[in-house]
Design an enzyme around this catalytic site. Structure first.
Site, PDB file in Angstrom:
ATOM      1  CE  LYS A  22     -14.861   6.069 -17.787  1.00  0.00           C
ATOM      2  NZ  LYS A  22     -14.222   7.351 -18.001  1.00  0.00           N
ATOM      3  NE  ARG A  91     -16.766   9.425 -22.217  1.00  0.00           N
ATOM      4  CZ  ARG A  91     -17.180  10.299 -21.305  1.00  0.00           C
ATOM      5  NH1 ARG A  91     -16.739  10.225 -20.067  1.00  0.00           N
ATOM      6  NH2 ARG A  91     -18.044  11.230 -21.619  1.00  0.00           N
ATOM      7  N   GLY A 100      -9.890  10.775 -12.208  1.00  0.00           N
ATOM      8  CA  GLY A 100      -9.281  12.019 -12.664  1.00  0.00           C
ATOM      9  C   GLY A 100      -7.788  11.938 -12.941  1.00  0.00           C
ATOM     10  CG  MET A 102      -4.556   7.775 -16.469  1.00  0.00           C
ATOM     11  SD  MET A 102      -4.554   6.080 -16.931  1.00  0.00           S
ATOM     12  CE  MET A 102      -6.099   5.556 -16.333  1.00  0.00           C
ATOM     13  NE  ARG A 333     -16.342   4.676 -10.268  1.00  0.00           N
ATOM     14  CZ  ARG A 333     -15.588   5.715 -10.444  1.00  0.00           C
ATOM     15  NH1 ARG A 333     -14.546   5.643 -11.214  1.00  0.00           N
ATOM     16  NH2 ARG A 333     -15.850   6.851  -9.855  1.00  0.00           N
ATOM     17  CG  HIS A 449     -10.028  15.581  -7.915  1.00  0.00           C
ATOM     18  ND1 HIS A 449      -9.095  16.040  -7.019  1.00  0.00           N
ATOM     19  CD2 HIS A 449      -9.431  14.607  -8.632  1.00  0.00           C
ATOM     20  CE1 HIS A 449      -7.964  15.387  -7.207  1.00  0.00           C
ATOM     21  NE2 HIS A 449      -8.138  14.511  -8.187  1.00  0.00           N
ATOM     22  CB  SER A 761       7.457 -18.038  15.190  1.00  0.00           C
ATOM     23  OG  SER A 761       6.836 -16.798  14.946  1.00  0.00           O
ATOM     24  CB  CYS A 829       6.082 -13.338  15.379  1.00  0.00           C
ATOM     25  SG  CYS A 829       7.816 -13.820  15.305  1.00  0.00           S
ATOM     26  CE1 TYR A 849       1.969 -17.565  15.984  1.00  0.00           C
ATOM     27  CE2 TYR A 849       1.826 -19.952  15.970  1.00  0.00           C
ATOM     28  CZ  TYR A 849       2.536 -18.793  16.237  1.00  0.00           C
ATOM     29  OH  TYR A 849       3.803 -18.864  16.730  1.00  0.00           O
TER      30      TYR A 849
HETATM   31  C1  PEP Z   1      11.507 -10.586  12.945  1.00  0.00           C
HETATM   32  O1  PEP Z   1      12.702 -10.540  12.653  1.00  0.00           O
HETATM   33  O2  PEP Z   1      10.591 -10.641  12.115  1.00  0.00           O
HETATM   34  C2  PEP Z   1      11.087 -10.551  14.347  1.00  0.00           C
HETATM   35  C3  PEP Z   1       9.826 -10.720  14.681  1.00  0.00           C
HETATM   36  O3  PEP Z   1      12.053 -10.271  15.260  1.00  0.00           O
HETATM   37  P1  PEP Z   1      12.564  -8.803  15.544  1.00  0.00           P
HETATM   38  O4  PEP Z   1      11.726  -7.853  14.793  1.00  0.00           O
HETATM   39  O5  PEP Z   1      12.493  -8.613  17.003  1.00  0.00           O
HETATM   40  O6  PEP Z   1      13.969  -8.892  15.041  1.00  0.00           O
END
Ligand code: PEP
Ligand code: MG
Length: 877
Positions: A22, A91, A100, A102, A333, A449, A761, A829, A849
């Site tokens: 603000k 304010r 709203g 605070m 804003r 609100h 990974s 992963c 990736y």
């Molecule tokens: C992990 O541990 O992040 C993974 C991908 O393997 P899992 O979740 O199967 O243990």
């Protein structure tokens, strides 16, 4: 010496960290020459100091006094001066908007004397002066003195006796002031403070304190706003919208925050003060009607709105007040908007030449995209429409009607879907709003609100459904035609159209999901998504793969844009009818029996992999060899013990029981699983690798990658790798052999491990579990809410990657892994692969990736593009 106070002429929009949103924007508007009442901002540094030390920093009071003196001389009036008072508002205004949550106190400087001076200033308008005074005591009482707001509300309601508050005359308001002062005395044992500077000092502290009010804490947690930012405080010369019918107050957006359509969107309330609009206390009129009431102010407002849009190059929301025909800007804003509007606005701004497509990609978020992938109501379904309100926040929500925040929380905790129905919401309803699937109100506009908060949360909301009579006491609402909905009755609300239906309406996939599934873009929103996704894809450096282990998931992932499978878990392939074979494997007493069980599993595994390779059409498929402990595939120990004790128990049951007992572990997550299993059960991994090789030979172009789980030492990996490489060579199949990095020791010895691995990974689920020592199956339910309350982290480290700890392990592994093997292919992963902030981290640390569940692939693609663009233009992130 530290500077804690900035005049509006000293700040600018880039100083949000210091001046809050603000304050920074009031300064920006002041410097743009827009009509902003003069004032100054106390920095959030001062607040942080106060919250940490319990006292304001040295020198602050002196600095505030100097700025107040300057304000007084600029205005030609003294704060609270009896015959001609300057009044100010105090304010709150944090770096991130917390609508709203605070506190704000208006009309500071009024007391029994200056109220007469104010009336004189307003041309003898006693009514206005007493109205302002009663508002001060009411707001101050609640906010600064901590008195229950209902005490004042009840006194006001009793006096109004079903009239509008504008119908109260000066005498009645004067009487109300006395009543309010009585309430203050009763509740605090002291008189309402008459000294204007003391009023201001206390109000500033109350705003500081409101940073840690329960609802503010809850909101921050929901919105992932850090707990230690503190708020700035703005002291602004008062302008009044409640002087008479030539005055008023309003809120406006430069485009529709619901759809992004250009035009004039806003609400106006005649003869009222700012807070009345947002609180939804009286029903507002559409902003267009201001043209009829006050053409001059209306035209000026339109010009200012255009100036702001062009200046900020984005949708702005504003609060303004008109005091006796003079327009004042009280706030602007870059406005909150729905997910759909965010995409549409970003591409419209590109078409208008205000921003580039690069910037457009950075203006939308993965969370917004995820919201657009929510289902909507089935257009073909039969529906019983009972009311229509405003389409305040889109989506389709179905649930039991509940009429209080507490009840919403209670039922949601039992796993029930609820719709919170209120006349209007206030900040105290926040917990219920979070718990509910959707929110329905009978009063208040798109800027109320309920609407603002729901939009911010991405929660479905229909507001201002005026046909509904909501009775909180009876826990019912009545719709036209005498339809009565009681607590527990199921209703469906459509936040995109504003419609309310009785009963459960079936929901269908969103148009955006259909687009990702391959449908051609056929409306503005999907066209905008398409344009932004294409640009994000072109910009991103990170690849995006899927965690998928069925052909269906693999196919969907590919349609959603996955460039391969980053994690094919093979565990589920051992369930169902195949449990029997696992049991045989575990019970085998010699090599021949074991081999027979493995031989029976091999063709089944081969078929699994063949189907997945076919679904992925030549894109890489990272197959992880079996990970969880074997006992997970065996019968439950208690059931088996009971069975083994009965007469019908077979020899096999007894053998199984002893095997289950043998395999039982106190800490299975840290026990015989992953690579350890492969090393302990001869032939198990080899069977999987043979199945992969045979499947790959059958599917032309298949690109398998073999991933070894839970490696902690290079020696484990070497043993498995040598065996797998032999099998592949024998089959004449090429495949990378790599490892997961999910045990801290593996990250710390990545240099050694990379000698034996062609890719890494990061399994951040296990890596988080082991880095923090948190059991991933238990802690989120057991004590994470305490940890969130204590501020130990702002978001679960299982949800969003902990950069400082787990992230550091990843950084070490990336650096040392690549030093040992330049060009080492790196991915992630764990669940974090689809979390927006974690995707940015993966980009920054240089992974190749991310891999995530199929539905999160579009989010990961977009965030990967945003991360790449943020790198080239740090300003737009
Ligand atoms: C992990 O541990 O992040 C993974 C991908 O393997 P899992 O979740 O199967 O243990
Ligand atoms: Mg794991």
């Amino acid at each position: 010496m530290a500077k804690y106070v900035y005049d509006f002429t000293e700040g600018n929009r880039n100083l949000k960290d210091l001046l809050g949103g603000k304050g920074a924007n009031l300064a920006e508007m002041t410097n743009l020459g827009l009509p902003v009442p003069p004032g100054f901002t106390i920095t959030s540094d001062a607040c942080r100091h106060y919250l940490a030390e319990g006292v304001v920093p040295d020198g602050l009071e002196q600095e505030v006094a100097e700025h107040l003196d300057a304000l007084e001389s600029q205005m030609g009036r003294t704060l609270g001066q009896a015959d001609d008072p300057l009044l100010v508002s105090v304010r709150s205004g944090a770096k991130f908007s917390m609508p709203g949550m605070m506190e704000t106190v208006l009309n500071i400087g009024l007391n029994d004397e200056s109220v007469h001076g104010l009336a004189k200033q307003a041309g003898g308008n006693d009514r206005f002066a007493w109205d302002s005074y009663r508002r001060l005591i009411q707001m101050f009482g609640k906010t600064v003195l901590g008195i229950d707001g209902d005490r004042f509300e009840e006194a006001l309601e009793a006096l109004k006796d079903r009239r509008q508050d504008t119908d109260l005359d000066a005498n009645e308001l004067q009487q109300l002031v006395e009543t309010f002062k009585g309430i203050v005395r009763e509740e605090t044992g002291k008189d309402f403070p008459a000294d204007p500077r003391e009023q201001m000092r206390l109000a500033v502290m109350a705003v500081f304190d409101s940073w840690n009010a329960p609802r503010a804490i809850l909101y921050r947690r929901q919105e992932r706003i850090p707990a230690d930012l503190g708020t700035a405080v703005n002291i602004v010369a008062m302008v009044f919208g409640n002087v008479g019918n030539d005055s008023g107050t309003g809120v406006a957006f430069t485009r529709d925050p619901g759809t992004g359509r250009q035009g004039l969107y806003g609400d106006y309330l005649q003869n009222a003060q700012g807070e009345d609009v947002v609180a939804g206390i009286r029903n507002t009129i559409p902003l267009e009607e201001l043209e009829r009431i006050d053409k001059h102010s209306y035209d000026e407002l339109l010009t200012i709105m255009e100036t702001l849009e062009n200046h900020y190059k984005d949708l702005c929301d504003i609060e303004f007040t008109i005091e006796r025909g003079k327009l004042w800007m009280l706030q602007t804003r870059v406005g909150k908007r729905t997910a759909a509007a965010a995409f549409c606005i970003a591409t419209q701004l590109v078409d208008q030449g205000l921003i580039t497509l690069d910037e457009a990609v950075t203006r939308v978020t993965g969370d917004q995209l995820a919201q657009l992938m929510f289902p909507r109501f089935d257009a073909a379904a039969e529906k019983k429409k009972i009311a229509k309100g405003m389409n305040a926040s889109p989506g389709a929500a179905v649930g039991k009607a509940v009429f209080s925040s507490a009840r919403a929380v209670e039922l949601a905790e039992r796993g029930e879907d609820v719709i919170l129905v209120r006349r209007e919401t206030n900040p105290d309803d926040l917990a219920g709003m979070i718990a509910a699937r959707g929110i329905l109100t009978s009063r208040g506009g798109k800027t109320s609100h309920a609407a603002v908060v729901a939009r911010g949360m991405g929660k479905t909301c229909v507001c201002g459904a005026e046909e509904l009579e909501v009775s909180t006491a009876e826990r019912t609402f009545t719709a036209p035609g005498g339809v009565v909905v009681s607590e527990g009755d199921v209703i469906s609300i459509d936040g995109t159209s504003g419609q309310v239906f009785l009963g459960e309406v079936p929901v269908v996939d969103s148009a955006v999901v259909e687009y990702f599934e391959g449908a051609a873009p056929d409306d503005d929103l999907v066209r905008a998504v398409d344009r932004i996704m294409r640009h994000a894809d072109a910009a991103r450096r990170l690849g995006v793969r899927a965690n998928a282990d069925t052909p269906d998931d693999a196919a969907r992932a590919r349609r959603f844009g996955a460039q391969g499978i980053g994690l094919c878990r093979t565990e589920h392939m051992f369930l169902g009818e195949r449990r029997q074979l696992v049991e045989d494997l575990v019970l085998a007493t010699d090599d021949a029996e074991r081999q027979a069980a493995l031989d029976a599993l091999e063709p089944l595994q081969k078929a699994d992999f063949t189907q997945i390779f076919e679904a992925m059409g030549g894109d890489p498929v990272t197959i992880r060899l079996i990970d969880p402990p074997l006992h997970e595939f065996l019968p439950d120990i208690v059931e088996l013990s009971v069975k083994a004790a009965t007469e019908e128990a077979t020899e096999k049951d007894r053998k199984l029981l002893s095997a289950v007992k043998r395999l039982h572990e106190q800490n299975p997550m840290l026990g015989l699983r992953g690579v350890r299993l492969g090393l302990v059960i001869p032939g198990l991994f080899a069977m999987q690798v043979r199945a992969i090789a045979q499947a790959a030979k059958e599917v032309p172009g298949a690109t398998p990658e073999i991933m070894i789980p839970l490696v902690a030492a290079v020696q484990e990996l070497e043993a498995v790798r040598d065996e797998a490489a032999g099998i592949l060579a024998e089959a004449g199949v090429e495949a990378l052999i790599g490892t997961m990095i999910e045990v801290p020791r593996a990250a710390l010895t990545a240099g050694q491990i990379a000698e034996a691995a062609e890719f890494f990974s990061f399994g951040t689920n296990d890596l988080t579990q082991m880095a923090w020592g948190f059991s991933r199956d238990d802690v989120e339910a057991s004590f994470f809410s305490n940890y969130l309350d204590l501020g130990i982290f702002g978001v679960s480290p299982f949800e969003s990657l902990d950069r400082e700890g787990v992230g550091r392990l990843i950084e070490i592994a990336v650096r040392e892994g690549r030093a040992a093997r330049p060009g080492l292919h790196l991915g992630i992963c764990g669940e974090h692969g689809g979390d927006p902030d974690s995707v940015h981290f993966c980009h920054e640390v240089g992974l190749d990736y991310v891999s995530c569940s199929p539905f999160r692939i579009p989010v990961a693609r977009l965030e990967a593009g945003r991360a790449a663009l943020a790198e080239t233009d740090s300003d737009t992130r």
